[in-house]
Design a protein around this motif. Structure first.
Motif, PDB file in Angstrom:
ATOM      1  N   ILE A  49     -13.475  22.217 -15.441  1.00 10.36           N
ATOM      2  CA  ILE A  49     -14.174  21.853 -16.455  1.00 10.36           C
ATOM      3  C   ILE A  49     -15.708  21.813 -16.003  1.00 10.36           C
ATOM      4  CG2 ILE A  49     -14.619  19.720 -17.903  1.00 10.36           C
ATOM      5  CD1 ILE A  49     -11.787  19.137 -17.535  1.00 10.36           C
ATOM      6  N   PHE A  50     -16.420  22.271 -16.794  1.00 10.49           N
ATOM      7  CA  PHE A  50     -18.039  22.179 -16.247  1.00 10.49           C
ATOM      8  C   PHE A  50     -18.793  22.040 -17.417  1.00 10.49           C
ATOM      9  CE2 PHE A  50     -21.863  24.385 -15.224  1.00 10.49           C
ATOM     10  CZ  PHE A  50     -22.352  23.712 -14.302  1.00 10.49           C
ATOM     11  N   GLU A  51     -19.670  20.904 -17.444  1.00 15.89           N
ATOM     12  CA  GLU A  51     -20.447  20.750 -18.761  1.00 15.89           C
ATOM     13  C   GLU A  51     -19.393  20.465 -19.806  1.00 15.89           C
ATOM     14  OE1 GLU A  51     -23.871  23.025 -18.162  1.00 15.89           O
ATOM     15  OE2 GLU A  51     -24.452  21.700 -16.641  1.00 15.89           O
ATOM     16  N   GLU A  52     -19.849  21.201 -20.836  1.00 15.32           N
ATOM     17  CA  GLU A  52     -18.835  21.226 -22.223  1.00 15.32           C
ATOM     18  C   GLU A  52     -17.923  22.209 -21.993  1.00 15.32           C
ATOM     19  OE1 GLU A  52     -19.334  18.321 -23.985  1.00 15.32           O
ATOM     20  OE2 GLU A  52     -20.893  18.096 -22.463  1.00 15.32           O
ATOM     21  N   SER A  53     -17.796  23.036 -21.076  1.00 13.21           N
ATOM     22  CA  SER A  53     -16.824  24.005 -21.188  1.00 13.21           C
ATOM     23  C   SER A  53     -15.692  23.790 -20.101  1.00 13.21           C
ATOM     24  CB  SER A  53     -17.299  25.564 -20.537  1.00 13.21           C
ATOM     25  OG  SER A  53     -18.732  25.567 -21.245  1.00 13.21           O
ATOM     26  N   SER A  54     -14.580  24.389 -20.755  1.00 17.26           N
ATOM     27  CA  SER A  54     -13.490  24.124 -19.905  1.00 17.26           C
ATOM     28  C   SER A  54     -12.543  25.670 -19.663  1.00 17.26           C
ATOM     29  CB  SER A  54     -12.410  23.098 -20.017  1.00 17.26           C
ATOM     30  OG  SER A  54     -11.333  23.540 -20.997  1.00 17.26           O
ATOM     31  N   TYR A  55     -11.880  25.678 -18.746  1.00 17.52           N
ATOM     32  CA  TYR A  55     -11.357  27.138 -18.230  1.00 17.52           C
ATOM     33  C   TYR A  55      -9.868  26.775 -17.835  1.00 17.52           C
ATOM     34  CZ  TYR A  55     -16.385  28.470 -18.241  1.00 17.52           C
ATOM     35  OH  TYR A  55     -17.758  28.439 -18.569  1.00 17.52           O
ATOM     36  N   THR A  56      -8.975  27.824 -18.270  1.00 19.09           N
ATOM     37  CA  THR A  56      -7.792  27.604 -17.728  1.00 19.09           C
ATOM     38  C   THR A  56      -7.298  28.773 -16.615  1.00 19.09           C
ATOM     39  OG1 THR A  56      -6.928  29.523 -19.212  1.00 19.09           O
ATOM     40  CG2 THR A  56      -6.561  27.351 -20.026  1.00 19.09           C
ATOM     41  N   TYR A  57      -6.271  28.228 -16.052  1.00 18.27           N
ATOM     42  CA  TYR A  57      -6.113  28.969 -14.686  1.00 18.27           C
ATOM     43  C   TYR A  57      -6.120  30.494 -15.117  1.00 18.27           C
ATOM     44  CZ  TYR A  57      -5.435  25.688 -11.224  1.00 18.27           C
ATOM     45  OH  TYR A  57      -5.393  24.617 -10.250  1.00 18.27           O
ATOM     46  N   SER A  58      -5.715  30.835 -16.372  1.00 14.67           N
ATOM     47  CA  SER A  58      -5.636  32.294 -16.820  1.00 14.67           C
ATOM     48  C   SER A  58      -6.985  32.941 -17.150  1.00 14.67           C
ATOM     49  CB  SER A  58      -4.695  32.492 -17.842  1.00 14.67           C
ATOM     50  OG  SER A  58      -4.927  33.389 -18.846  1.00 14.67           O
ATOM     51  N   GLN A  59      -7.843  32.003 -17.701  1.00 13.61           N
ATOM     52  CA  GLN A  59      -9.302  32.474 -17.989  1.00 13.61           C
ATOM     53  C   GLN A  59      -9.947  32.561 -16.516  1.00 13.61           C
ATOM     54  OE1 GLN A  59     -10.110  29.190 -20.543  1.00 13.61           O
ATOM     55  NE2 GLN A  59     -10.840  30.525 -22.274  1.00 13.61           N
ATOM     56  N   ALA A  60      -9.719  31.957 -15.905  1.00 19.26           N
ATOM     57  CA  ALA A  60     -10.472  31.935 -14.444  1.00 19.26           C
ATOM     58  C   ALA A  60      -9.788  33.363 -13.758  1.00 19.26           C
ATOM     59  CB  ALA A  60     -10.031  30.685 -13.598  1.00 19.26           C
ATOM     60  N   ASP A  61      -8.627  33.619 -14.000  1.00 16.19           N
ATOM     61  CA  ASP A  61      -7.809  34.989 -13.429  1.00 16.19           C
ATOM     62  C   ASP A  61      -8.695  35.915 -13.771  1.00 16.19           C
ATOM     63  OD1 ASP A  61      -6.468  36.646 -11.855  1.00 16.19           O
ATOM     64  OD2 ASP A  61      -4.804  36.339 -13.386  1.00 16.19           O
TER      65      ASP A  61
ATOM     66  N   PHE B 295     -25.785  33.243  -3.610  1.00 17.18           N
ATOM     67  CA  PHE B 295     -26.790  32.278  -3.694  1.00 17.18           C
ATOM     68  C   PHE B 295     -26.952  31.646  -4.905  1.00 17.18           C
ATOM     69  CE2 PHE B 295     -31.590  32.003  -3.407  1.00 17.18           C
ATOM     70  CZ  PHE B 295     -31.608  30.956  -2.555  1.00 17.18           C
ATOM     71  N   LEU B 296     -26.084  30.650  -5.098  1.00 12.00           N
ATOM     72  CA  LEU B 296     -26.190  29.928  -6.471  1.00 12.00           C
ATOM     73  C   LEU B 296     -25.778  28.590  -6.256  1.00 12.00           C
ATOM     74  CD1 LEU B 296     -23.354  31.210  -8.838  1.00 12.00           C
ATOM     75  CD2 LEU B 296     -23.437  31.828  -6.583  1.00 12.00           C
ATOM     76  N   GLY B 297     -26.178  27.592  -7.410  1.00  7.17           N
ATOM     77  CA  GLY B 297     -25.568  26.243  -7.396  1.00  7.17           C
ATOM     78  C   GLY B 297     -24.263  26.232  -7.711  1.00  7.17           C
ATOM     79  N   ASN B 298     -23.757  24.881  -7.880  1.00  6.18           N
ATOM     80  CA  ASN B 298     -22.498  24.760  -8.675  1.00  6.18           C
ATOM     81  C   ASN B 298     -22.228  25.294  -9.818  1.00  6.18           C
ATOM     82  OD1 ASN B 298     -21.871  23.699  -6.146  1.00  6.18           O
ATOM     83  ND2 ASN B 298     -21.136  21.749  -7.149  1.00  6.18           N
TER      84      ASN B 298
ATOM     85  N   SER C  70     -18.423  16.782  -7.018  1.00  7.10           N
ATOM     86  CA  SER C  70     -19.895  16.792  -7.247  1.00  7.10           C
ATOM     87  C   SER C  70     -20.761  17.405  -5.831  1.00  7.10           C
ATOM     88  CB  SER C  70     -20.200  15.703  -7.728  1.00  7.10           C
ATOM     89  OG  SER C  70     -19.963  14.563  -6.963  1.00  7.10           O
ATOM     90  N   LEU C  71     -19.987  17.706  -4.763  1.00  5.37           N
ATOM     91  CA  LEU C  71     -20.474  18.145  -3.613  1.00  5.37           C
ATOM     92  C   LEU C  71     -20.706  19.790  -3.939  1.00  5.37           C
ATOM     93  CD1 LEU C  71     -18.028  16.531  -1.057  1.00  5.37           C
ATOM     94  CD2 LEU C  71     -20.224  15.526  -2.138  1.00  5.37           C
ATOM     95  N   PRO C  72     -21.828  20.002  -2.950  1.00  3.64           N
ATOM     96  CA  PRO C  72     -22.107  21.382  -3.222  1.00  3.64           C
ATOM     97  C   PRO C  72     -21.076  22.464  -2.704  1.00  3.64           C
ATOM     98  CG  PRO C  72     -23.538  20.200  -1.456  1.00  3.64           C
ATOM     99  CD  PRO C  72     -22.804  19.268  -2.055  1.00  3.64           C
ATOM    100  N   LEU C  73     -21.084  23.486  -3.345  1.00  4.71           N
ATOM    101  CA  LEU C  73     -19.569  24.330  -3.040  1.00  4.71           C
ATOM    102  C   LEU C  73     -19.881  25.193  -1.815  1.00  4.71           C
ATOM    103  CD1 LEU C  73     -18.515  25.726  -6.509  1.00  4.71           C
ATOM    104  CD2 LEU C  73     -17.131  24.214  -5.127  1.00  4.71           C
ATOM    105  N   TYR C  74     -21.131  25.429  -1.386  1.00  3.51           N
ATOM    106  CA  TYR C  74     -21.615  25.960  -0.273  1.00  3.51           C
ATOM    107  C   TYR C  74     -21.432  25.371   1.172  1.00  3.51           C
ATOM    108  CZ  TYR C  74     -25.856  23.354  -0.506  1.00  3.51           C
ATOM    109  OH  TYR C  74     -26.753  22.228  -0.675  1.00  3.51           O
TER     110      TYR C  74
ATOM    111  N   LEU D   9     -15.942  19.946 -12.294  1.00  2.00           N
ATOM    112  CA  LEU D   9     -17.243  20.439 -11.317  1.00  2.00           C
ATOM    113  C   LEU D   9     -18.536  19.821 -11.986  1.00  2.00           C
ATOM    114  CD1 LEU D   9     -17.857  22.258  -8.896  1.00  2.00           C
ATOM    115  CD2 LEU D   9     -18.165  24.197 -10.663  1.00  2.00           C
ATOM    116  N   ARG D  10     -19.286  19.448 -11.107  1.00  3.26           N
ATOM    117  CA  ARG D  10     -20.585  19.100 -11.723  1.00  3.26           C
ATOM    118  C   ARG D  10     -21.655  19.758 -10.898  1.00  3.26           C
ATOM    119  NH1 ARG D  10     -22.653  15.074 -14.938  1.00  3.26           N
ATOM    120  NH2 ARG D  10     -24.556  15.616 -13.566  1.00  3.26           N
TER     121      ARG D  10
END
Ligand SMILES: *[C@@H]1O[C@H](CO)[C@@H](O)[C@H](O)[C@H]1NC(C)=O
Ligand SMILES: *[C@@H]1O[C@H](CO)[C@@H](O)[C@H](O)[C@H]1NC(C)=O
Length: 630
Positions: free
Chosen positions: A74-86, A111-114, A264-268, A289-290
């Motif tokens: 879940i990120f901001e207003e969107s949400s993704y299923t396992y299948s979508q992520a795949d 080289f990108l943020g969360n 909310s911690l950085p993914l890098y 994810l934030r």
């Protein structure tokens, strides 16, 4: 008959009293038992993975197959299923294979943020058998080029918001023949290719596992950058085994498949990526994810998404505790917090304020060969370390009670371990602070840094307890009490932590030295009341017949250093203090701090948006009273 009853009665009494007896002997017995059982189960699983290799990606694919419609992200207003992520990551893999010719064994730098794309890119690269190098999205210019270069990546993929930073280093990248992609629909800069439009047009069919057929446990999976002890950031090699071991941390602390994790911690960083994201995949859970940690949105987000587990660093807990109290502070479903760096006073505050949250404090460094997975209970306010967790190890074999780590006496003045008359280190008694070292051996290897033999050597400590032995120097001072509870005390040497980021003092010093009137720079971290970690400070020696120009230094640090690494205080000295072996003295300067009433040297303070201004008693008061935010 009577006798039998009597025996039964005695037996019954003994059985009834036994748990109480065990509890009195060791109040953490049940927790420890549960922990041991979990650890053995994980060990068995790791054993299976060793026999018949599968990667964390395979685990993800398995989840996507078993519960395709479950929400993964879940990120901001969107949400993704396992299948979508795949499917999203299938597109990434196909597009990068076609347009960047990436194949098994190649490295691509992210080289990108969360944001969700971060996750799709990594999964996509894994599907091609590629290694992902996770660049810190705050770094710029020289550091960026350096980090990029030390992992031998062929491709750089950057977030749309980082276009400026990429353009700045583009000439250097082009010189090395690097392909640069940006997550946007078009690009009119020569040398930067758009990626989003290509993803859009790519099909999302699964890819053949044959593309990654040669990957095994020891193959690098990721490069994660750490500030190490000296110089520019270094790429720590994270192989597939290490990814698995770190991802089991959530299982160890009791996260289960119905949990929702707030990340909310950085993914890098290791904690966000390995413990957070990879751990969530291993558990098959939902991640909220934030883009960035936000103190004002934290609890509202948790309520909105029914978050049950949060990941923290000490700073986050402190920020949350520092907000004004609210009536609904305890109105949430969070039952578990996992992370590191919480101090005992904040811990107490947090529980009183936000209710019954089980805090699982873990200790470990990205490149370290020793880690504690410390258990903790709300009734005992510090963490219990009965069983320690060796990242690189197969768990059952690391269950030996003989410890492959030790706390050794450390001389903070000379900044080196104390040695006895025979030249060996001295283990500190229980309750005393010492430097954590981990034995390097076959079962607890230290993989070191990519393409940096010298730095790898520097982290090794030889002849510690006997001739020829070899230890990893963690650079952290810890204390272990009578009951085996571990307390993080401080970080030594050439790095300090501020706002959850490690700052390498020599990297900051190198940048300061490029300012034309600075002759010598000694960078260190100083403690600030009411804050975790240490804030940057530099002692400078100016070149002869030059004047201090605060604006010039400010412009320079602003251009080249992320905000957390900029020295907040400057101290101008006639000579930079060194030890007998010409090492710069930091501990003493750090101790002296930034009180203008105590320090006779000229002192300057970095005022937000303004530059370096003379340090005054008013500024000091505002900082100690917390009215001036650092
Ligand atoms: C190894 O794992 C794969 C899938 O992960 C499975 O199809 C195969 O049967 C396993 N082989 C053995 C010998 O267990
Ligand atoms: C959160 O839980 C409540 C009550 O259990 C439920 O009504 C609500 O739909 C849940 N919200 C989400 C986003 O899952």
């Amino acid at each position: 008959m009577r006798e039998n009853t009597m025996i039964a009665y005695i037996l019954f009494t003994v059985l009834a009293i036994l748990p109480l007896f065990i509890y009195l002997r060791n109040p953490y017995f049940l927790g420890d038992l549960r922990y041991a059982v979990t650890a053995i189960r994980i060990g068995m699983r790791m054993g299976k993975i060793k026999k018949n290799f599968s990667s964390l990606l395979d685990c993800f694919l398995d989840r996507a197959k078993k519960h395709p419609e479950k929400t993964f992200l879940i990120f901001e207003e969107s949400s993704y299923t396992y299948s979508q992520a795949d499917r999203e990551s299938n597109k990434v893999a196909r597009a990068l294979s076609t347009h960047a010719q990436l194949k098994e064994g190649d490295t691509a730098a992210l080289f990108l943020g969360n944001e969700p794309q971060f996750v799709w890119l990594w999964l996509g690269l894994a599907k091609l058998g590629c290694v992902a190098s996770l660049l810190n999205s705050n770094i710029r210019s020289k550091s960026l080029v350096h980090c990029f270069s030390c992992c031998e990546a062929k491709v750089l993929i950057a977030g749309a918001d980082l276009r400026g930073a990429v353009e700045e280093v583009l000439p250097a990248l082009r010189e090395q023949g690097i392909r640069v992609f940006i997550l946007s629909d078009h690009s009119d800069v020569e040398g930067i290719e758009s990626l989003s439009d290509k993803l859009e047009k790519t099909c999302d069919e699964p890819l053949s596992p044959q593309l990654r057929a040669n990957i095994n446990l020891k193959t690098p999976a990721l490069y994660i950058y750490t500030s190490g002890t000296t110089g520019l950031p270094k790429a720590a090699v994270v192989n597939h085994e290490r990814v698995w071991m770190s991802s089991f941390l959530q299982a160890m602390v009791g996260v289960h498949s119905s949990d929702v994790l707030y990340l909310s911690l950085p993914l890098y960083h290791t904690s966000g990526f390995l413990m957070g994201l990879c751990g969530a995949i291993e558990r098959g859970i939902t991640v909220v994810l934030r883009r960035k940690f936000s103190v004002s949105n934290f609890w509202n987000d948790c309520r909105k998404h029914n978050v049950t587990a949060i990941q923290y660093i000490g700073e986050i807990i402190r920020y949350l505790c520092n907000t004004p109290k609210k009536d609904n502070d305890k109105d949430h479903k969070v039952r578990l917090a996992l992370g590191n760096g919480i101090r005992s006073d904040t811990w107490v505050d947090f529980l009183q304020r936000f209710g019954n949250v089980r805090i699982c404090e873990c200790y470990g460094a990205t490149e370290s060969n020793v880690g504690f997975d410390t258990l903790s209970y709300t009734f005992k306010l510090l963490s219990n370390d009965l069983l320690f967790f060796i990242y690189h190890n197969n768990l059952p074999t690391s269950f030996q009670m003989s410890s492959p780590y030790a706390l050794i006496r450390y001389d903070t003045e000379k900044e080196e371990p104390v040695r006895n008359s025979r030249g060996f280190c001295i283990e500190v008694p229980k309750g005393e602070t010492g430097l954590l070292v981990g034995k390097i051996g076959q079962k607890t290897p230290f993989y070191g840094y990519a393409k940096n033999k010298q730095q790898t050597e520097k982290k090794k400590l030889r002849d510690v307890f006997e001739q020829g032995d070899l230890y990893f120097n963690s650079g952290d001072l810890l204390r272990i009490d009578e009951e085996g509870f571990v307390y993080f005390q401080d970080r030594i040497g050439d790095t300090f932590r501020w706002k959850g980021e490690n700052v390498a003092t020599t990297e900051v010093a190198d940048h300061l030295l490029t300012v034309d009137f600075i002759e010598e720079a000694n960078v260190y971290g100083v403690k600030v009341p009411g804050h975790e970690g240490r804030i940057g400070m530099a002692a400078l020696k100016l070149k002869e017949n030059t004047d201090f120009d605060g604006t010039a230094i400010y412009q320079h640090v602003k251009n080249y250093l992320p905000s957390y690494a900029r020295p907040r205080f400057l101290r101008i000295q006639d000579a930079v203090a060194v030890t007998g072996t010409f090492k710069q003295l930091k501990a003493k300067l750090a101790e002296e701090g930034f009180d203008p009433a105590v320090i006779q040297d000229p002192l300057f303070f970095l005022e937000d948006g303004k530059g370096y201004v003379p340090m005054t008693q008013e500024i000091l008061t505002a900082i100690t009273e917390g009215t001036l935010k650092l």
